[in-house]
Design a protein around this motif. Structure first.
Motif, PDB file in Angstrom:
ATOM      1  N   UNK A   1     -81.947  34.475  -1.318  1.00 21.40           N
ATOM      2  CA  UNK A   1     -82.941  35.494  -1.654  1.00 21.40           C
ATOM      3  C   UNK A   1     -82.671  36.037  -3.051  1.00 21.40           C
ATOM      4  N   UNK A   2     -81.400  36.178  -3.394  1.00 21.75           N
ATOM      5  CA  UNK A   2     -81.072  36.679  -4.725  1.00 21.75           C
ATOM      6  C   UNK A   2     -81.517  35.688  -5.783  1.00 21.75           C
ATOM      7  N   UNK A   3     -81.336  34.405  -5.529  1.00 27.54           N
ATOM      8  CA  UNK A   3     -81.801  33.394  -6.481  1.00 27.54           C
ATOM      9  C   UNK A   3     -83.301  33.537  -6.700  1.00 27.54           C
ATOM     10  N   UNK A   4     -84.042  33.670  -5.588  1.00 24.84           N
ATOM     11  CA  UNK A   4     -85.494  33.780  -5.714  1.00 24.84           C
ATOM     12  C   UNK A   4     -85.887  35.028  -6.479  1.00 24.84           C
ATOM     13  N   UNK A   5     -85.338  36.183  -6.068  1.00 19.28           N
ATOM     14  CA  UNK A   5     -85.779  37.434  -6.683  1.00 19.28           C
ATOM     15  C   UNK A   5     -85.438  37.494  -8.154  1.00 19.28           C
ATOM     16  N   UNK A   6     -84.331  36.891  -8.528  1.00 15.86           N
ATOM     17  CA  UNK A   6     -83.924  37.003  -9.927  1.00 15.86           C
ATOM     18  C   UNK A   6     -84.579  35.977 -10.819  1.00 15.86           C
TER      19      UNK A   6
ATOM     20  N   UNK B   1     -71.615  36.614  -5.632  1.00 12.06           N
ATOM     21  CA  UNK B   1     -71.891  37.885  -6.293  1.00 12.06           C
ATOM     22  C   UNK B   1     -72.370  37.668  -7.713  1.00 12.06           C
ATOM     23  N   UNK B   2     -72.169  36.469  -8.259  1.00 16.18           N
ATOM     24  CA  UNK B   2     -72.577  36.214  -9.639  1.00 16.18           C
ATOM     25  C   UNK B   2     -73.957  35.596  -9.737  1.00 16.18           C
ATOM     26  N   UNK B   3     -74.663  35.505  -8.614  1.00 19.57           N
ATOM     27  CA  UNK B   3     -75.965  34.839  -8.652  1.00 19.57           C
ATOM     28  C   UNK B   3     -76.937  35.472  -9.656  1.00 19.57           C
ATOM     29  N   UNK B   4     -76.978  36.818  -9.786  1.00 26.96           N
ATOM     30  CA  UNK B   4     -77.919  37.359 -10.781  1.00 26.96           C
ATOM     31  C   UNK B   4     -77.629  36.886 -12.197  1.00 26.96           C
ATOM     32  N   UNK B   5     -76.417  36.451 -12.472  1.00 27.90           N
ATOM     33  CA  UNK B   5     -76.124  35.968 -13.816  1.00 27.90           C
ATOM     34  C   UNK B   5     -76.126  34.463 -13.893  1.00 27.90           C
TER      35      UNK B   5
ATOM     36  N   UNK C   1     -75.858  40.984   4.145  1.00 24.93           N
ATOM     37  CA  UNK C   1     -75.390  41.338   2.812  1.00 24.93           C
ATOM     38  C   UNK C   1     -76.561  41.841   2.011  1.00 24.93           C
ATOM     39  N   UNK C   2     -76.279  42.572   0.975  1.00 26.11           N
ATOM     40  CA  UNK C   2     -77.365  43.020   0.127  1.00 26.11           C
ATOM     41  C   UNK C   2     -77.855  41.877  -0.741  1.00 26.11           C
ATOM     42  N   UNK C   3     -79.098  41.980  -1.154  1.00 23.37           N
ATOM     43  CA  UNK C   3     -79.639  40.966  -2.039  1.00 23.37           C
ATOM     44  C   UNK C   3     -79.496  41.514  -3.445  1.00 23.37           C
ATOM     45  N   UNK C   4     -78.668  40.846  -4.217  1.00 23.51           N
ATOM     46  CA  UNK C   4     -78.368  41.407  -5.529  1.00 23.51           C
ATOM     47  C   UNK C   4     -79.463  41.036  -6.517  1.00 23.51           C
ATOM     48  N   UNK C   5     -80.015  42.061  -7.148  1.00 24.49           N
ATOM     49  CA  UNK C   5     -81.047  41.823  -8.149  1.00 24.49           C
ATOM     50  C   UNK C   5     -80.614  42.517  -9.414  1.00 24.49           C
ATOM     51  N   UNK C   6     -80.698  41.804 -10.519  1.00 25.69           N
ATOM     52  CA  UNK C   6     -80.251  42.472 -11.739  1.00 25.69           C
ATOM     53  C   UNK C   6     -81.383  43.329 -12.268  1.00 25.69           C
ATOM     54  N   UNK C   7     -81.053  44.394 -12.944  1.00 26.70           N
ATOM     55  CA  UNK C   7     -82.082  45.355 -13.351  1.00 26.70           C
ATOM     56  C   UNK C   7     -83.080  44.802 -14.359  1.00 26.70           C
ATOM     57  N   UNK C   8     -82.621  43.921 -15.269  1.00 26.89           N
ATOM     58  CA  UNK C   8     -83.539  43.422 -16.294  1.00 26.89           C
ATOM     59  C   UNK C   8     -83.873  41.981 -15.957  1.00 26.89           C
TER      60      UNK C   8
ATOM     61  N   UNK D   1     -74.542  31.953 -16.791  1.00 20.48           N
ATOM     62  CA  UNK D   1     -73.427  31.056 -16.494  1.00 20.48           C
ATOM     63  C   UNK D   1     -73.784  29.634 -16.870  1.00 20.48           C
ATOM     64  N   UNK D   2     -74.984  29.195 -16.470  1.00 17.12           N
ATOM     65  CA  UNK D   2     -75.313  27.798 -16.699  1.00 17.12           C
ATOM     66  C   UNK D   2     -75.537  27.497 -18.172  1.00 17.12           C
ATOM     67  N   UNK D   3     -76.107  28.445 -18.902  1.00 16.15           N
ATOM     68  CA  UNK D   3     -76.350  28.126 -20.309  1.00 16.15           C
ATOM     69  C   UNK D   3     -75.100  28.280 -21.145  1.00 16.15           C
ATOM     70  N   UNK D   4     -74.069  28.925 -20.589  1.00 16.53           N
ATOM     71  CA  UNK D   4     -72.875  29.079 -21.413  1.00 16.53           C
ATOM     72  C   UNK D   4     -71.861  27.978 -21.173  1.00 16.53           C
ATOM     73  N   UNK D   5     -72.219  26.981 -20.378  1.00 13.09           N
ATOM     74  CA  UNK D   5     -71.297  25.855 -20.193  1.00 13.09           C
ATOM     75  C   UNK D   5     -71.348  25.012 -21.470  1.00 13.09           C
ATOM     76  N   UNK D   6     -70.227  24.642 -22.043  1.00  9.53           N
ATOM     77  CA  UNK D   6     -70.254  23.860 -23.279  1.00  9.53           C
ATOM     78  C   UNK D   6     -70.893  22.490 -23.053  1.00  9.53           C
ATOM     79  N   UNK D   7     -71.539  21.997 -24.104  1.00  8.06           N
ATOM     80  CA  UNK D   7     -72.275  20.733 -23.994  1.00  8.06           C
ATOM     81  C   UNK D   7     -71.376  19.596 -23.558  1.00  8.06           C
ATOM     82  N   UNK D   8     -70.168  19.561 -24.124  1.00 13.42           N
ATOM     83  CA  UNK D   8     -69.259  18.463 -23.802  1.00 13.42           C
ATOM     84  C   UNK D   8     -68.922  18.437 -22.324  1.00 13.42           C
ATOM     85  N   UNK D   9     -68.777  19.631 -21.761  1.00 12.75           N
ATOM     86  CA  UNK D   9     -68.437  19.702 -20.338  1.00 12.75           C
ATOM     87  C   UNK D   9     -69.583  19.133 -19.515  1.00 12.75           C
TER      88      UNK D   9
END
Lengths: 489, 412
Positions: free
Chosen positions: B246-251, B328-332, A109-116, B336-344
């Motif tokens: 790898x995406x976690x690391x790079x981002x 697919x949402x790993x770059x965000x 799979x590709x490694x997704x990197x966000x641009x900013x 995602x984690x900071x938008x979880x409400x405090x109560x949750x």
């Protein structure tokens, strides 16, 4: 097929420059059973894929290159498992599962990197707010239920080492996470030095003076300190301060856990104090140890409660002053070991309500009525334990004093030591070691020689109204020294 | 009259709400889709018969390599020991609801400690042949009331590489049996519909030894220690963990909120207790002992594994306890984690603080009520009574004994 072309185009994106070196015909001959396309077609694909990669931000791997260089068809199915698996999997998957087929596929799979890549500052703020809130919740669940104020009682007087000691105490108290009231009782009346420390602390403070001057012997000093502490307790009674009274001697060192642990006191508690009876004279200490070798081993330098196996208080462990019998300091600046008194005040804490006049009803029976003492009708005899009728009822803190949370130390300077008041250097210091090269050197004069005696004559940084020692215009750090010496000369 | 009854009703309501509120202050009750079953006691609900297999299937393997007791696949060994002395065990096979065969398929270790699954299909086959020829119970149902513990990477597919595992599929002889496995991914060949997913083995004493006082403030936002690229097997990246690690690391390698690295610190457990979120991304397989560690240490697990089936999914409401992030949402992830409400977040921490939650993830020695062994038995009990179609008529055969790769058919 679409995927294959996508991979190929992605390859083109990465190797745009090297593409020209490739022979298109061999390229195609590898796996596409089509006649060779025109260069315009490739160019169009190239532009399209640049756009796609800009939008998607995928990072394509070297293996695509490997994949494209392989010539045999079998390689197609084994090396890049992802593509082949995709083609092979779908039919078998559907056979097994009646519900929707899996969107998760094996393979590359590709490694997704966000641009900013940088974090959003608003999110960082939010994360810190979350951390704070979680910590607050933790504190309320697991920390002290109802934290009480800490009332620190410190007897002090002005001397060289006061700055060292009071700075330590001040820093410790400033770090305490509870409310602090710092009562400073000063022998010899209130002075500016002490007031400056007390003021710097940004705590709630009560600074009072005590009319006697601090005597020169340790024994008398201890007695006066007890009187000063009683004075502080009188203040607690008058002001009706609510909290836990801790005796914070100015030369002691306190750990942060001490202040957490004393929150557990109900009326009167005892702690273990580490006794650091060190004279600073290594020879003395080793001789002391030598004389003790034949006898029992040196006992623990602790003063504190001692319990039996069930945790009940059965006695007190005091510091064994016997080995030091002949060599203890009598005067404050003696070069011998300083001994603690039998029971140091700093090892005990009490609930301030014990001192209030009105709480005669709440007070437990085993604590004496201190009003008499505080009114000045009695004298305090042998230390803090005289405040309780029944010493066996004293509460022990930190699992019967298992952990030592504070250390007792007495370190003072020589009797004749002087120090700049407030530690502010008002007039410029004398030079003890002149610098070799100075810019204002006269060609005719010689550099003075600094003799060894000069250096030895200044044990304390005293301000002398001295004359310069045959000095020419010397370079000094940022003061007006050069001018004055020149003029004086 | 109505006044008095309403008054008593109000009093009763207040009493109950007060008592439940007391409980809610620190922890919350956990109830999954099967109900409030974490604290169920399986004794009396089912009977398990343990086959007496020759020691070459179990004890001898363990003697050859005692490391099997401490690696993350040790659940199969401890399950055997637990069942031998458990009150649900019955010595009369005619009254048993479930049959257990003590085989340790994951106990063939390389010198570095990784299990080799190449002989496991043959071992299973030979064990099943033994069972079916010495006892009549296998043939009655073709194994539908038997259960096996297969804690390896891809369960009963018996391979560590996913493509090969998918190719092989679940061992044909185990098609009708219930599999107790750590692997769980929806719509995957290696997860059978009726399987019970269990947590991987994590040594309870080791984790207990590293507990720190709960009032130490949690000061790390996101924590992870582990590989991001598997340089030996997948130097490029993109294959290992489907590119998610790898995406976690790079981002997020430069993000101060993320404490992630490939270190092996000695304070790993203590650091987890000082963190709010612990990442549990997939590796070569979607499950990992990190989930168990995160639950035991009260750190909210952030699960990055598409379509994963978590342990005891019907008893534990994982959606309410952990945070699920699509690959697919790993770059965000930070958004995602900071938008979880405090109560949750506070609620998730309360759920994690519930001791029954922590117990359910562990395999303590000796077994304690509410632990993973009991959850497995509860899961088996929930599958009772057996459907009538499970029992085959005499002489009827469903399983194909010669299916599978030729290498599997060799005797073991």
């Amino acid at each position: 097929m679409k995927l294959l072309s996508a991979f190929r185009s992605s390859y083109l994106n990465r190797r745009g420059s090297t593409f020209r070196s490739l022979d298109p015909s061999s390229f195609d001959g590898a796996f596409i059973p089509k006649p060779s396309p025109s260069s315009i077609f490739w160019l169009a694909i190239h532009c399209l894929c640049c756009l796609i990669s800009l939008i998607l931000g995928f990072r394509f791997s070297h293996l695509v290159l490997f994949f494209l260089f392989s010539t045999s068809v079998t390689n197609l199915y084994t090396t890049t498992a992802g593509v082949s698996q995709l083609l092979q999997l779908k039919p078998s998957e559907k056979a097994n599962v009646t519900a929707k087929s899996s969107r998760v596929v094996v393979g590359r799979h590709g490694i997704r990197i966000r641009p900013w890549p940088h974090p959003n500052p608003i999110e960082v703020m939010r994360a810190h707010q979350l951390l704070e809130r979680v910590q607050k919740e933790q504190k309320s669940l697991y920390g002290v239920r109802r934290p009480r104020a800490v009332i620190a009682v410190t007897p002090t007087y002005v001397r060289t080492f006061q700055a060292l000691h009071l700075t330590g105490v001040m820093h410790s108290l400033m770090l305490v996470p509870y409310d602090v009231v710092w009562i400073v009782v000063e022998a010899g009346g209130k002075s500016n030095e002490t007031a400056s420390f007390v003021g710097k602390s940004r705590l709630k403070t009560i600074h009072v003076g005590f009319d006697q001057k601090m005597p020169n012997t340790w024994e008398d000093r201890g007695k006066l300190e007890s009187k000063m502490r009683i004075q502080a307790l009188r203040i607690v009674r008058e002001e009706k301060l609510d909290g836990i009274v801790v005796f914070v001697d100015d030369s002691n060192m306190h750990s942060m856990e001490l202040f957490d642990e004393i929150q557990n006191v109900r009326w009167f508690g005892a702690l273990s104090v580490g006794i650091l009876a060190h004279s600073g004279n290594a020879d003395e200490l080793s001789s002391v140890l030598k004389t003790n070798q034949e006898g029992k081993p040196l006992s623990m330098p602790i003063q504190g409660p001692s319990c039996d196996s069930s945790g009940k208080l059965v006695g007190w462990h005091v510091f064994n002053t016997q080995p030091y019998a002949t060599k203890t300091a009598v005067y404050v600046d003696d070069k011998a070991a300083v001994m603690p008194s039998k029971m140091e005040w700093s090892g005990f804490v009490l609930n301030s309500r014990l001192l209030w006049k009105e709480s005669a009803v709440d007070r437990p029976a085993w604590v004496k009525d201190v009003n008499n003492l505080l009114d000045g009708n009695e004298e305090i005899e042998d230390g803090p334990l005289s405040l309780v009728k029944d010493p066996s009822m004293v509460e022990t803190l930190e699992s019967c004093g298992r952990n030592v949370l504070l250390w007792w130390l007495r370190v003072e300077a020589r009797a004749d030591s002087k120090f700049p008041p407030g530690w502010i250097i008002k007039s410029p210091l004398d030079i003890t070691v002149p610098s070799e090269r100075t810019p204002w050197l006269d060609s005719s004069s010689k550099l003075p020689v600094v003799t060894k005696e000069e250096k030895n004559n200044q044990p304390a940084t005293e301000k002398r109204s001295g004359k310069p020692r045959g000095s020419k215009s010397k370079n000094n750090r940022g003061t007006q020294e050069p001018k004055t010496t020149r003029s004086r000369k | 009259m109505t006044n008095r009854s309403s008054l008593s009703a109000i009093l009763l309501f207040l009493f109950f709400s007060a008592s439940s509120a007391q409980h809610n202050v620190r922890t919350e009750r956990i109830s999954g889709s099967a109900g409030d079953v974490l604290e169920d006691n399986p004794v009396g609900k089912l009977k398990v018969y343990v086959y007496e297999l020759p020691s070459k299937y179990n004890k001898k393997l363990l003697q050859k390599d005692p490391r099997c007791l401490t690696h993350m696949f040790a659940a199969e060994i401890f399950m055997h020991r637990f069942l031998l002395s458990s009150p649900v065990r019955t010595l009369n096979p005619d009254e048993a609801d479930w049959f257990y065969s003590p085989i340790y398929p994951t106990c063939d270790l390389t010198p570095t400690g990784l299990p080799l699954p190449f002989k496991s299909p043959r071992m299973m086959r030979s064990a099943i042949q033994l069972i079916s020829s010495n006892w009549p119970y296998w043939n009655k149902t073709e194994g539908a009331d038997h259960f096996f513990v297969v804690p390896h990477d891809f369960g009963a597919c018996f391979h560590y590489q996913e493509e090969k595992a998918i190719e092989r599929g679940i061992l044909p002889l185990l098609k009708r049996a219930t599999l107790v496995q750590t692997f769980g991914q929806r719509n995957h060949v290696c997860l059978d519909q009726g399987s019970i997913t269990i947590p991987p083995f994590a040594p309870p004493q080791k984790m207990q030894a590293h507990l720190i006082p709960p009032d130490v403030p949690r000061s790390i936002f996101v924590y992870f220690r582990g590989l991001f690229y598997d340089v030996n097997n997948d130097p490029e990246g993109g294959y290992y963990a489907r590119g998610a690690r790898a995406a976690v690391w790079e981002n997020f390698k430069n993000n101060p909120l993320f404490d992630i690295s490939t270190d092996h610190p000695t304070t790993y457990y203590e650091d987890m207790q000082r963190s709010i979120f612990c990442l549990c991304p997939l590796g070569w397989a979607p499950w990992s002992p990190r989930l168990v560690e995160a639950v035991v240490f009260g750190c909210i697990p952030v699960i990055i594994a598409d379509d994963i089936v978590l342990p005891f999914a019907d008893a534990i409401p994982w959606e309410e306890i952990g945070v699920f992030v699509a690959e697919k949402d790993v770059p965000e992830l930070d958004t995602i984690l900071t938008s979880i409400p405090t109560e949750v977040i506070l609620r998730k921490q309360r759920l994690l603080a519930n001791p029954s939650m922590k117990q359910a993830m562990l395999f303590p020695q000796p077994a304690q009520p509410g632990d993973a062994f009991h959850q497995i038995l509860n899961g088996l009990a929930r599958k009772l009574p057996h459907d009538g179609s499970v029992y085959l008529k005499a002489g009827e055969k469903v399983l194909n004994w010669t299916a599978g790769p030729v290498g599997d058919l060799k005797p073991w």
